[in-house]
Design a protein around this motif. Sequence first.
Motif, PDB file in Angstrom:
ATOM      1  N   GLY A  11       0.776  -1.232   0.000  1.00 21.84           N
ATOM      2  CA  GLY A  11       0.000   0.000   0.000  1.00 21.84           C
ATOM      3  C   GLY A  11       0.805   1.278   0.000  1.00 21.84           C
ATOM      4  N   ARG A  12       0.104   2.354  -0.271  1.00 22.97           N
ATOM      5  CA  ARG A  12       0.720   3.676  -0.329  1.00 22.97           C
ATOM      6  C   ARG A  12       0.107   4.639   0.688  1.00 22.97           C
ATOM      7  N   TYR A  13      -1.175   4.546   0.932  1.00 22.90           N
ATOM      8  CA  TYR A  13      -1.849   5.454   1.853  1.00 22.90           C
ATOM      9  C   TYR A  13      -2.574   4.632   2.926  1.00 22.90           C
ATOM     10  N   LYS A  14      -2.360   5.010   4.175  1.00 20.06           N
ATOM     11  CA  LYS A  14      -2.879   4.223   5.298  1.00 20.06           C
ATOM     12  C   LYS A  14      -3.963   4.989   6.052  1.00 20.06           C
ATOM     13  N   CYS A  15      -5.076   4.305   6.325  1.00 14.91           N
ATOM     14  CA  CYS A  15      -6.139   4.898   7.144  1.00 14.91           C
ATOM     15  C   CYS A  15      -5.648   4.984   8.589  1.00 14.91           C
ATOM     16  N   ALA A  16      -5.656   6.178   9.148  1.00 13.11           N
ATOM     17  CA  ALA A  16      -5.168   6.381  10.513  1.00 13.11           C
ATOM     18  C   ALA A  16      -6.119   5.809  11.556  1.00 13.11           C
ATOM     19  N   ILE A  17      -7.329   5.461  11.154  1.00  8.03           N
ATOM     20  CA  ILE A  17      -8.310   4.933  12.101  1.00  8.03           C
ATOM     21  C   ILE A  17      -8.177   3.412  12.245  1.00  8.03           C
ATOM     22  N   CYS A  18      -8.255   2.687  11.141  1.00  5.62           N
ATOM     23  CA  CYS A  18      -8.274   1.219  11.223  1.00  5.62           C
ATOM     24  C   CYS A  18      -7.049   0.535  10.629  1.00  5.62           C
ATOM     25  N   GLY A  19      -6.190   1.292   9.917  1.00  2.00           N
ATOM     26  CA  GLY A  19      -4.987   0.696   9.356  1.00  2.00           C
ATOM     27  C   GLY A  19      -5.117   0.197   7.925  1.00  2.00           C
ATOM     28  N   TYR A  20      -6.302   0.311   7.317  1.00  2.00           N
ATOM     29  CA  TYR A  20      -6.489  -0.102   5.919  1.00  2.00           C
ATOM     30  C   TYR A  20      -5.506   0.654   5.024  1.00  2.00           C
ATOM     31  N   ILE A  21      -4.934  -0.050   4.053  1.00  2.00           N
ATOM     32  CA  ILE A  21      -3.973   0.579   3.148  1.00  2.00           C
ATOM     33  C   ILE A  21      -4.536   0.636   1.728  1.00  2.00           C
ATOM     34  N   TYR A  22      -4.563   1.834   1.175  1.00  2.00           N
ATOM     35  CA  TYR A  22      -4.967   2.030  -0.212  1.00  2.00           C
ATOM     36  C   TYR A  22      -3.726   1.955  -1.083  1.00  2.00           C
ATOM     37  N   ASP A  23      -3.705   0.960  -1.984  1.00  2.00           N
ATOM     38  CA  ASP A  23      -2.566   0.738  -2.859  1.00  2.00           C
ATOM     39  C   ASP A  23      -2.899   1.258  -4.249  1.00  2.00           C
ATOM     40  N   GLU A  24      -2.201   2.297  -4.669  1.00  2.00           N
ATOM     41  CA  GLU A  24      -2.500   2.917  -5.957  1.00  2.00           C
ATOM     42  C   GLU A  24      -2.288   1.959  -7.121  1.00  2.00           C
ATOM     43  N   GLN A  25      -1.243   1.126  -7.053  1.00  2.00           N
ATOM     44  CA  GLN A  25      -0.962   0.192  -8.145  1.00  2.00           C
ATOM     45  C   GLN A  25      -2.067  -0.846  -8.271  1.00  2.00           C
ATOM     46  N   ALA A  26      -2.488  -1.386  -7.123  1.00  2.00           N
ATOM     47  CA  ALA A  26      -3.530  -2.408  -7.151  1.00  2.00           C
ATOM     48  C   ALA A  26      -4.876  -1.822  -7.573  1.00  2.00           C
ATOM     49  N   GLU A  27      -5.135  -0.610  -7.125  1.00  2.00           N
ATOM     50  CA  GLU A  27      -6.427   0.009  -7.415  1.00  2.00           C
ATOM     51  C   GLU A  27      -6.477   0.632  -8.812  1.00  2.00           C
ATOM     52  N   GLY A  28      -5.295   0.918  -9.358  1.00  2.00           N
ATOM     53  CA  GLY A  28      -5.242   1.510 -10.690  1.00  2.00           C
ATOM     54  C   GLY A  28      -5.633   2.967 -10.720  1.00  2.00           C
ATOM     55  N   LYS A  29      -5.527   3.635  -9.589  1.00  2.00           N
ATOM     56  CA  LYS A  29      -5.897   5.046  -9.531  1.00  2.00           C
ATOM     57  C   LYS A  29      -5.112   5.744  -8.437  1.00  2.00           C
ATOM     58  N   LYS A  30      -4.647   6.965  -8.746  1.00  2.97           N
ATOM     59  CA  LYS A  30      -3.921   7.750  -7.760  1.00  2.97           C
ATOM     60  C   LYS A  30      -4.854   8.152  -6.619  1.00  2.97           C
ATOM     61  N   PHE A  31      -4.299   8.119  -5.389  1.00  4.84           N
ATOM     62  CA  PHE A  31      -5.114   8.483  -4.229  1.00  4.84           C
ATOM     63  C   PHE A  31      -5.609   9.918  -4.341  1.00  4.84           C
ATOM     64  N   ASP A  32      -4.748  10.812  -4.841  1.00  5.70           N
ATOM     65  CA  ASP A  32      -5.130  12.225  -4.969  1.00  5.70           C
ATOM     66  C   ASP A  32      -6.268  12.438  -5.957  1.00  5.70           C
ATOM     67  N   GLU A  33      -6.484  11.455  -6.835  1.00  7.94           N
ATOM     68  CA  GLU A  33      -7.547  11.574  -7.832  1.00  7.94           C
ATOM     69  C   GLU A  33      -8.895  11.082  -7.311  1.00  7.94           C
ATOM     70  N   LEU A  34      -8.892  10.480  -6.121  1.00  7.01           N
ATOM     71  CA  LEU A  34     -10.151  10.009  -5.536  1.00  7.01           C
ATOM     72  C   LEU A  34     -11.012  11.205  -5.132  1.00  7.01           C
ATOM     73  N   PRO A  35     -12.332  11.079  -5.211  1.00  3.01           N
ATOM     74  CA  PRO A  35     -13.206  12.196  -4.816  1.00  3.01           C
ATOM     75  C   PRO A  35     -13.043  12.535  -3.340  1.00  3.01           C
ATOM     76  N   GLU A  36     -13.344  13.765  -2.967  1.00  2.21           N
ATOM     77  CA  GLU A  36     -13.170  14.213  -1.591  1.00  2.21           C
ATOM     78  C   GLU A  36     -14.089  13.489  -0.619  1.00  2.21           C
ATOM     79  N   ASP A  37     -15.184  12.913  -1.127  1.00  2.00           N
ATOM     80  CA  ASP A  37     -16.092  12.176  -0.240  1.00  2.00           C
ATOM     81  C   ASP A  37     -15.730  10.683  -0.158  1.00  2.00           C
ATOM     82  N   TYR A  38     -14.530  10.322  -0.655  1.00  2.00           N
ATOM     83  CA  TYR A  38     -14.062   8.939  -0.543  1.00  2.00           C
ATOM     84  C   TYR A  38     -13.984   8.546   0.933  1.00  2.00           C
ATOM     85  N   GLU A  39     -14.383   7.277   1.225  1.00  2.00           N
ATOM     86  CA  GLU A  39     -14.337   6.760   2.585  1.00  2.00           C
ATOM     87  C   GLU A  39     -13.557   5.464   2.632  1.00  2.00           C
TER      88      GLU A  39
END
Length: 208
Positions: free
Chosen positions: A166-194
């Motif tokens: 992963g590249r970006y980690k949720c500070a609450i539960c530890g979930y990691i958003y991996d840009e390569q696996a997801e095929g999308k840059k984290f910064d490109e996600l909508p502001e209401d992303y959860e």
Amino acid sequence: MDIQTFFKMTYGLYVVGSVHEGRVNAQIADAIMQISNDPVTIAVSLNRENLTNEFVKKSKKISVNILPEDLDMSVVNHFGMQSGRAVDKFATVDYETGVTGAPILKDNSLGYFEGEVIDVIDVYTHTIFVVRPVEAKLFSDKAPISYNEYRERKARAIREQKATGGRYKCAICGYIYDEQAEGKKFDELPEDYECPVCHAPKRVFEKI
């Protein structure tokens, strides 16, 4: 001392609520147990820093909502990862008030009891409230979630996401958003992303 030993003890997971001057609040709690049968009395332990603790001390009223095994993890995030001093936790939650005025969840609950505090014991960081129930009701015969099961579900989600690098980690539960696996840059996600695990907002993610 190996603190992992204490994680082998059995606990449940609950939403504990109270009311003070017409305002309701609630939090996640696990240290709750029945301590006598006739009459029934329950011990509820809450952190002394929490707003719910303050409400219970002032009103002597309390509700305990029992959470199910198939719990939506967003409930834990909503009631356990933000303070009632900063947000109205019940603004978007379907609930009703019980005979004591304390909040009763209408969703994500197997049942509840509410009661009056008959004794208060401060122990280090927590307060133990001894409660005399005045009402109790079951909504479902499903199994309740244990605190250990909640921790295991959270750990599994973190392990699964770590496997993707992963590249970006949720500070609450530890979930990691991996840009390569997801095929999308984290910064490109909508502001209401959860967070897909705990539904925390995008702003709590940290770059790793």
